[in-house]
Design a protein around this motif. Structure first.
Motif, short mmCIF file in Angstrom:
data_model
loop_
_atom_site.label_atom_id
_atom_site.label_comp_id
_atom_site.label_asym_id
_atom_site.label_seq_id
_atom_site.Cartn_x
_atom_site.Cartn_y
_atom_site.Cartn_z
N UNK A 77 9.60 -9.48 9.83
CA UNK A 77 9.53 -9.57 11.29
C UNK A 77 10.35 -8.45 11.93
N UNK A 78 11.26 -7.86 11.15
CA UNK A 78 12.07 -6.73 11.62
C UNK A 78 11.60 -5.42 10.99
N UNK A 79 10.34 -5.36 10.54
CA UNK A 79 9.86 -4.18 9.85
C UNK A 79 9.97 -2.91 10.67
N UNK A 80 9.58 -2.97 11.94
CA UNK A 80 9.69 -1.79 12.80
C UNK A 80 11.15 -1.39 12.97
N UNK A 81 12.03 -2.36 13.14
CA UNK A 81 13.47 -2.08 13.24
C UNK A 81 13.98 -1.43 11.95
N UNK A 82 13.48 -1.91 10.80
CA UNK A 82 13.92 -1.34 9.53
C UNK A 82 13.57 0.13 9.43
N UNK A 83 12.34 0.47 9.82
CA UNK A 83 11.89 1.86 9.75
C UNK A 83 12.68 2.72 10.73
N UNK A 84 12.87 2.23 11.94
CA UNK A 84 13.66 2.98 12.92
C UNK A 84 15.09 3.20 12.41
N UNK A 85 15.62 2.20 11.73
CA UNK A 85 16.99 2.33 11.21
C UNK A 85 17.08 3.42 10.14
N UNK A 86 16.07 3.49 9.27
CA UNK A 86 16.05 4.56 8.27
C UNK A 86 15.94 5.93 8.94
N UNK A 87 15.14 6.00 10.02
CA UNK A 87 15.05 7.25 10.77
C UNK A 87 16.39 7.60 11.41
N UNK A 88 17.10 6.59 11.93
CA UNK A 88 18.45 6.82 12.44
C UNK A 88 19.35 7.46 11.39
#
Length: 528
Positions: free
Chosen positions: A148-159
């Motif tokens: 449910x936090x998949x988009x957040x996970x990807x954004x965090x890796x980009x961070x």
């Protein structure tokens, strides 16, 4: 992928997370293993299971399921606190650093350990290893996105990548490993509900006008359509009355399968277009037989954005036809003159309306593929993205807090379940389970449990186990393994007769609409 597959071998450090690479991407995994074994790269693996890649890793972080944002924020906390980040890149190429810094302040190694179970020292060591590299690549797959936090996970890796200046350089990048062979191409071609080809929004008036002119039509909808995971619940409620499914087998691959079956049962009309009579095709009103990859000419766009030719090798059996031909014939019967001589003519149209594909022709990719974006016929393609700037100018940091998975374990369902694949079967087994040799290697479903949990629940290797969640139950063979971590079990989702997705949770990421396949609560008992 922002970088190429071969580029992985140029990395000084590789951060691999949410990917059982040797089993899900066995060819690509050889690049990682070569980089580590022969080229001096250091490998950080973040995975709850003791997958094969951990034997190559210099550091292995073993997080609790669904805690990715926490450990990524923990790495960034250490990197900022220790002054290890790339100040020049952050200043010149990003926005939002102050907000990110404020967010990650609370994610101390000790706090992250409480959430993830990863020792604080391991967080510190991994952060220093990643930040200390001149070139560090991030590789991830569905273990990151199917939450449910998949988009957040990807954004965090980009961070994390931007924080250390690992974007736009050889040996760096944020590199998603696609789950199927032409997922990238399908998305590129507008196989998403909110875009035309090349990710041109359907809500953009100029894009709509361009497509209307190219297709000789008027009145194209400027409204985004439904995601797959929105269609099925609406079928259950009677809002969606018909589905046309091409090359997908949702009655094995969808989450909360019992609910999905009821939803499909409520449809008034179901069409399935596929190369075999899948579980979904068996309940269809109409089945349209299509040609497989070896029976047609066209292109695939792989995980590194490389557009490649595939040429017809054999004739399709019976009445099987190319997918594009079937689509065009349906279009004609609905009143639209969709007439093309061949796949190459379609590719020319794609290039004419898709800026990132504008320079790609069959002649140019006859012997070697091109990476998009390739904006004109003199352009060499773009193996590495974002070398000088991002499409929007400066990249945006996103200050993201941790949220727990949708479903937590409790006294009734005390074990966490994660799902995935095995080397010898693929997706829902539509093709691989028709191979005698592969079935000898992986004949059926299993539940992978730790030695400690096997003792706790009175199980031995080979026992038949009943696994139940709040949504359903299946039976599978116990596989007592050192791969497993206590409190967590793993089940592959390939096997319809013991479908792991009868157990999984249909809770969705609010942005992408991807279900939380990778974590739910279950209970185990030895089958009678």
């Amino acid at each position: 992928m922002t970088n190429t597959i071969g580029d992985v071998e140029q990395a000084d450090v590789i951060l691999l997370t949410g990917s059982n690479t040797t089993e899900n991407h066995p060819v690509l995994s050889t690049f990682v293993k070569r980089a580590v074994s022969f080229k001096g790269a250091r490998l950080i693996v973040v995975d709850p299971r003791r997958i094969k890649m951990t034997s190559f890793a210099h550091q292995w972080l073993r997080p609790s399921l669904g805690t990715d944002v926490a450990w990524i924020n923990g790495l960034m906390h250490v990197i900022i606190k220790e002054d290890l980040y790339d100040k020049e890149f952050v200043q010149n190429r990003t926005n939002g650093f102050a907000e990110l810094k404020t967010m990650v302040e609370k994610f101390t190694p000790e706090y992250v350990e409480q959430i993830t179970g990863i020792p604080a020292k391991s967080i510190i060591d991994a952060a220093k290893m990643y930040a200390g590299a001149k070139k560090a690549a991030i590789l991830y797959c569905m273990g990151i996105t199917q939450h449910i936090s998949g988009t957040d996970n990807v954004k965090s890796l980009a961070n994390l990548a931007m924080l250390c200046g690992n974007i736009g350089i050889p040996g760096g990048g944020v590199n998603p490993l696609r789950g199927q062979n032409n997922v990238q191409g399908a998305c590129d071609m507008g196989g998403l509900p909110n875009v035309f080809t090349g990710y041109q929004p359907v809500t953009n008036a100029d894009a709509v006008q361009k497509m209307e002119q190219a297709w000789g039509v008027t009145g194209l909808s400027a409204k985004a359509g439904l995601k797959v995971t929105e269609m099925v619940p609406k079928a259950h409620d009677g809002e969606v009355k018909a589905l046309y499914i091409i090359g997908e087998n949702p009655l094995v691959s969808d989450p909360d399968l019992n609910h999905a079956e009821k939803s499909f049962g409520n449809l008034e009309f179901l069409v399935v277009q596929d190369i075999f009579l899948t579980e979904t095709a068996q309940i269809a009103d109409v089945v349209l037989p299509s040609a497989c990859f070896a029976e047609k000419t066209g292109t695939f766009s792989n995980t590194e954005r490389r557009v490649q030719m595939v040429r017809k090798a054999v004739d399709a059996p019976g009445q099987a036809k190319d997918d594009w031909w079937i689509t065009c014939e349906i279009g004609k019967r609905m009143g639209l003159d969709m007439t093309y001589e061949n796949a190459e003519q379609i590719m020319k149209e794609i290039a004419s309306v898709t800026p990132s594909y504008a320079g790609i022709t069959y002649d140019r990719i006859a012997y070697e593929g091109l990476h998009w974006p390739c904006p004109d016929k003199d352009h060499p393609g773009t193996p590495i993205l974002h070398t000088t700037q991002f499409p929007i100018g400066k990249g945006n940091f996103h200050a993201i807090d941790f949220i727990a998975p949708d479903e937590k374990i409790d006294t009734e369902y005390p074990v966490s379940l994660t799902t995935g694949r095995v080397l010898y079967q693929y997706h829902t087994g539509t093709m691989t389970r028709k191979s005698e040799g592969l079935n000898e290697k992986a004949p059926g479903s299993f539940v992978e449990v730790s030695f400690k949990d096997a003792q706790k629940y009175g199980l031995q290797h080979g026992d038949i186990v009943e696994i139940s969640s709040r949504r359903g139950s299946i039976k599978a063979m116990a596989k007592v393994s050192t791969k497993a971590v206590s409190g967590t079990v793993f089940i592959p989702f390939h096997f319809a007769e013991a479908a792991a997705n009868r157990l999984t949770n249909a809770a969705l990421d609010p942005v992408s609409g991807i279900p939380e396949y990778k974590v739910c609560a279950v209970k185990l008992s030895k089958a009678a």
